[in-house]
Each structure stands twice: as structure tokens, then as C-alpha cells.
Design a protein around this motif. Structure first.
Motif, short mmCIF file in Angstrom:
data_model
loop_
_atom_site.label_atom_id
_atom_site.label_comp_id
_atom_site.label_asym_id
_atom_site.label_seq_id
_atom_site.Cartn_x
_atom_site.Cartn_y
_atom_site.Cartn_z
N ALA A 202 -26.45 -16.92 -59.47
CA ALA A 202 -27.93 -16.39 -59.94
C ALA A 202 -28.01 -14.93 -59.72
O ALA A 202 -28.82 -14.31 -59.87
CB ALA A 202 -28.91 -17.45 -59.08
N ALA A 203 -26.87 -14.53 -58.76
CA ALA A 203 -26.70 -13.04 -58.44
C ALA A 203 -26.22 -12.37 -59.81
O ALA A 203 -26.92 -11.30 -60.10
CB ALA A 203 -25.92 -13.02 -57.22
N HIS B 131 -31.83 -7.96 -65.62
CA HIS B 131 -32.21 -6.82 -65.14
C HIS B 131 -31.65 -5.69 -66.23
O HIS B 131 -32.62 -4.95 -66.62
CB HIS B 131 -32.04 -6.35 -63.69
CG HIS B 131 -32.58 -5.01 -63.36
ND1 HIS B 131 -31.66 -3.76 -63.16
CD2 HIS B 131 -33.64 -4.29 -62.94
CE1 HIS B 131 -32.27 -2.73 -63.09
NE2 HIS B 131 -33.79 -2.92 -62.89
N ILE C 59 -18.97 -7.42 -65.00
CA ILE C 59 -19.71 -6.58 -63.63
C ILE C 59 -18.67 -5.96 -63.06
O ILE C 59 -17.58 -6.74 -62.37
CB ILE C 59 -20.57 -7.69 -63.13
CG1 ILE C 59 -21.76 -8.30 -64.12
CG2 ILE C 59 -21.38 -7.02 -61.89
CD1 ILE C 59 -22.51 -9.36 -63.38
N ALA D 13 -29.16 -12.27 -62.12
CA ALA D 13 -30.03 -11.06 -61.80
C ALA D 13 -29.72 -9.82 -62.53
O ALA D 13 -30.45 -8.94 -63.02
CB ALA D 13 -30.29 -11.08 -60.30
N ILE D 14 -28.50 -9.36 -62.29
CA ILE D 14 -27.81 -8.18 -62.62
C ILE D 14 -27.97 -7.75 -64.13
O ILE D 14 -28.46 -7.03 -64.52
CB ILE D 14 -26.20 -8.01 -61.99
CG1 ILE D 14 -26.42 -7.82 -60.41
CG2 ILE D 14 -25.83 -6.97 -62.67
CD1 ILE D 14 -25.17 -8.23 -59.85
N LEU E 213 -20.62 -3.40 -67.54
CA LEU E 213 -22.54 -3.73 -67.53
C LEU E 213 -23.00 -2.39 -67.48
O LEU E 213 -23.77 -2.10 -68.14
CB LEU E 213 -22.82 -4.74 -66.68
CG LEU E 213 -24.50 -4.89 -66.84
CD1 LEU E 213 -24.79 -5.71 -67.76
CD2 LEU E 213 -24.58 -5.63 -65.51
N SER F 21 -35.70 -14.84 -62.13
CA SER F 21 -35.36 -13.53 -62.67
C SER F 21 -35.78 -13.54 -64.35
O SER F 21 -36.06 -12.58 -64.82
CB SER F 21 -33.91 -13.52 -62.57
OG SER F 21 -33.52 -13.33 -61.20
#
Lengths: 256, 256
Positions: free
Chosen positions: A242-243, A250, A230, A246-247, A196, A133
Motif C-alpha cells: 500500500a505504501a 501519486h 522505486i 501510494a507513491i 519513478l 489512494s
């Protein structure tokens, strides 16, 4: 370029012993200064980024297949008995070829550059996914605090799918190294901060990502200039690190 | 409620044999109709969602510690010799307690509900991470096409961290099951479609997520009404499937 090859059948050969150590001990590369890149995908990714391996290693039955693509890539080629190569790997699905490369010299923190900070992230799959990512969204430096999974270990390399070769990776860092960053430092929070998907994201910036169970340490979190939440309308479930990474990466890296 | 316990020391005991099968064979739960939930975190998550285990299993030295919290939760308690419980687990760090629960009855596809479709996603860590993201962002049903990692296997359960208990999980589905969806079906694309951070996201919707190497099958992708591209300014690196899933599910689930 050299398309000749040396054949090795003994498990006591010094190269075979070195490979075994590098493949099975997650931290051996630090002492030996070399890294074992297992599998054609990783090797191809390294070559695309201009790496020049010292040694290319092939299982004897893999050699005819891979000679054309990789036989001229390294300073020297070594062919190893298949059984021996199978014994070397620590991966669930061992590969029949690999490169032995020099561990890149460690650089220093770029205070102005976008960064991902890993604070004792444990799982190799998570770390590899975060490196991918980071590379995808333009975070060129990854700063790993002491206690994070070894970045050049075989499992992190496998999960990183080649992201390693396009990143500046620093390991074994302390709080004061991170404090040198001059870009906005962001941390996720489960109970406060802006949402976010509504907050304007600074660029460049640095994201703090923490241990799977304990999150980011309080001392490190104190360096954050912004806390970001989030939204999780489905309920209280916490995201995999890791999820979440990524958010976040990105959100700040893709829309810049 | 029952705080008594039965002690078992024999590895040939039928319960011990059943646990060993469930813990070590990823697909055994389908035949046996029962699921082994290993570890206090998973067990707590199941209880919070109103599950009632048939059997709670404790290692003998764990029993005094966990009796207070879990000793009254199941229909019956079983204490097992520590060594036996260690032999049962297939996880890297075995837990000293767990629940044996009934596999929930399989439901049917809700054509109007938000959904995540898994098309032969292989890695247990990826599948677990996606289940957590699905639960966090309100995708109540997860539809797994034949060939996807077994959703109730020990490693997916461990990676799911309890997300299983808040989701409707359907497995072994075929193309025609997915074709029943009446919500917009979205697929990621590396070369076409609108950019995710610019496109308005429909809600409810269904996301197609594919095999780590091969992606979504062409037949399944043909069901998509919209193709979405994740901007990757850092370069051509492809994201890990669970990382891409997190970004997509967040984009449509969090901002709704």
C-alpha cells in the motif's frame, strides 16, 4: 423520509441474522446482494455520494444521539438492543450504528480509464489504504483479480474510510479482463526499469499491484508496457504494497 | 555456537510465561528488556543485521525443519511443545519459531540526522509500514512521541518486516526532544503549503506524521519549518497516514 423506528430485541430476528452474517463473513455480501456499512463515518460518506440506504440500524442507546443526523436517511429505521449490536460486529471497535445498503451493480472495465489492478492483495488494511489512494489521485476504477481480499468486507470498508463510494469497483476478474485496458499499464520492479522520480508518467494509466509476498503474477506482469523502479537508497528493504501504491499513484495522478 | 536444545512441555515454565507475556502484552518488552521476534522472516532479518539472540525457540515439529538454518544462531535453543507455542502467539497466523532478543539500549536524538517523527500513530500496521518506508528511503531515526503504538510490540514487528533492525528507534519522547532537531522539519497540510510534487525537497529532513484521526498536534506542528500539500485531484478523500508517509519520505529520500 421516515423518522419512525422499529425496535428489535431478538437475536433470531431475520434482519439481525442477516446483519450478523454480513458483518462476520467477508464474502456474504456477494450472495446476499447487500452490504453492511458500520459506523457514522462510513454512513456519512455514503450519503455524501448520494447513496440511499434501505435500512438504518441503531443501538438503542445510540438512537437518541444519531436520530437527528441519520434518522431520516434510510427507507426505514431499526433500533436494536445494544447487546445485540455488539454481538453483530466483527470489528475491533464496534460502532453503535450502521446502514444496510444494496450492493451496487457490477459494471464493466473501462478500457480508456485510469485504473488500479489488484492481483491477490490479501490484507484488508492494505486494500482499504489503496482504495483511498486510488480515490485521492483520480484512479476511478479498481479492478480486483480473483483471490484479492473481498472489497466490500467489513474490514476493507473500515480501512477504506468511504473511498468505496467514489470508485467503480470490479471483483473476481481474470487476466483477459485486464487485457482489455487500452491505457499504458505500469508495474513496479525491484531490479529493472526507469526510476519513478525521473520517469515521465503517462496519464491516464493503470498500475498493477500484487500479493504481499509473491507480488504480481508473471502472466499479469507480461501485460505491462512499462516497468518502474522505486529508488530505495536506504537499502534493500521492500516497501509495503500500500505504501508502494501510494507513491506510484501519486506520481502519475498528482502531477498530471 | 550450540546446536543442542532444551525441551519444555510445561506452560508454567518461566521462559514460556515470559514469552506469553511478551507476545500478548504490547508493552511488556519495556519492563522485561527483551523482545520476542516471531517467525523466520523477522529472525533472518535480525541475523542479517548482526543481531545475536539469547534464545531461539522452536515448536517441536518445526525443529527438524529450522534446525539447520537457525539452530546455531542463538546462545541456546529451546524446543517447546507445539500446542504451547500456539498458545503463546497473539498473531493471526502464529509462527513455529522465534528469537528472544535483548531490547537494544535506547539512544538519543541525532539533531543532524534525517528523521521520521510519529505523533501518537495508533495502528500497528500503519506504524510497521512507516518503519519500512523510513528504512527504504534512508530516514535512519524514528522518533515516537508518547502515545504512539509500541514500536517493538508483536504486531508492529510483524508489519515492519525487519525494518526495525536497521533503524534507530526512540520511544516515549516529548516535544522538547523533537525541538532538538536541527534539520528542516516538514509537515503535511491539507489546505496550505507548497505542492509536494513541485516543491524542492531538503535533505536531510524530518517529517512529522500524526494520529490517524487527529493528525499532528498543534504544538508539534509549530516546530515545522515548511508545510507541504499532497495534490489530491480525485477529491477530498484523505490518505491513510502510512500512504501519505510513503509519498513524503519517497519525495525527499529517493531523489536526494
Amino acid at each position: 423520509m421516515n423518522e419512525e423506528a422499529l425496535f428489535i430485541a431478538s437475536r433470531d430476528n431475520p434482519l439481525v441474522r442477516e446483519l450478523r452474517k454480513l458483518a462476520q463473513d467477508n464474502h456474504a455480501y456477494r450472495k446476499l446482494g447487500r452490504v453492511w456499512l458500520e459506523g457514522d463515518h462510513l454512513c456519512r460518506a455514503a450519503l455524501l455520494r448520494g447513496w440511499r440506504p434501505a435500512t438504518a440500524v441503531f443501538g438503542e442507546s445510540a438512537w437518541p444521539r444519531w436520530r437527528g443526523e441519520f434518522g431520516g436517511a434510510a427507507v426505514r429505521n431499526v433500533i436494536v438492543a445494544d447487546k445485540l449490536l455488539g454481538e453483530i460486529s466483527s470489528l475491533e471497535s464496534p460502532s453503535p450504528m450502521g446502514f444496510l445498503v444494496e450492493l451496487p451493480a457490477s459494471g464493466t472495465v473501462d478500457p480508456q480509464g485510469a485504473a488500479v489492478v489488484l492481483d491477490r492483495v490479501q490484507d484488508a488494511g492494505n486494500v482499504g489504504s489503496i482504495l483511498r489512494s486510488a480515490a485521492a489521485f483520480g484512479f476511478a476504477q479498481v479492478l480486483a483479480i480473483k483471490g484479492t481480499a473481498a472489497l466490500w468486507s467489513p474490514k476493507v470498508l473500515r480501512a477504506g474510510m468511504g473511498a468505496h463510494f467514489g470508485l467503480q469497483l470490479l471483483e473476481g476478474l481474470a487476466l483477459e479482463d485486464i487485457a482489455r485496458l487500452r491505457v499504458p499499464v505500469l508495474a513496479t520492479s525491484s531490479h529493472g526499469g526507469e526510476l519513478l522520480h525521473r520517469a515521465p508518467m503517462p496519464w491516464p494509466c493503470a498500475w498493477l499491484l500484487g500479493h504481499e509476498g509473491q507480488g504480481v503474477s508473471a502472466e499479469l506482469e507480461a501485460l505491462a508496457s512499462q516497468r518502474i523502479r522505486i529508488a530505495q537508497p536506504g537499502g534493500e528493504e521492500s516497501l509495503n504494497v500500500a505504501a508502494a501504491a501510494a507513491i506510484c499513484l501519486h506520481a502519475s495522478g498528482a502531477a498530471r
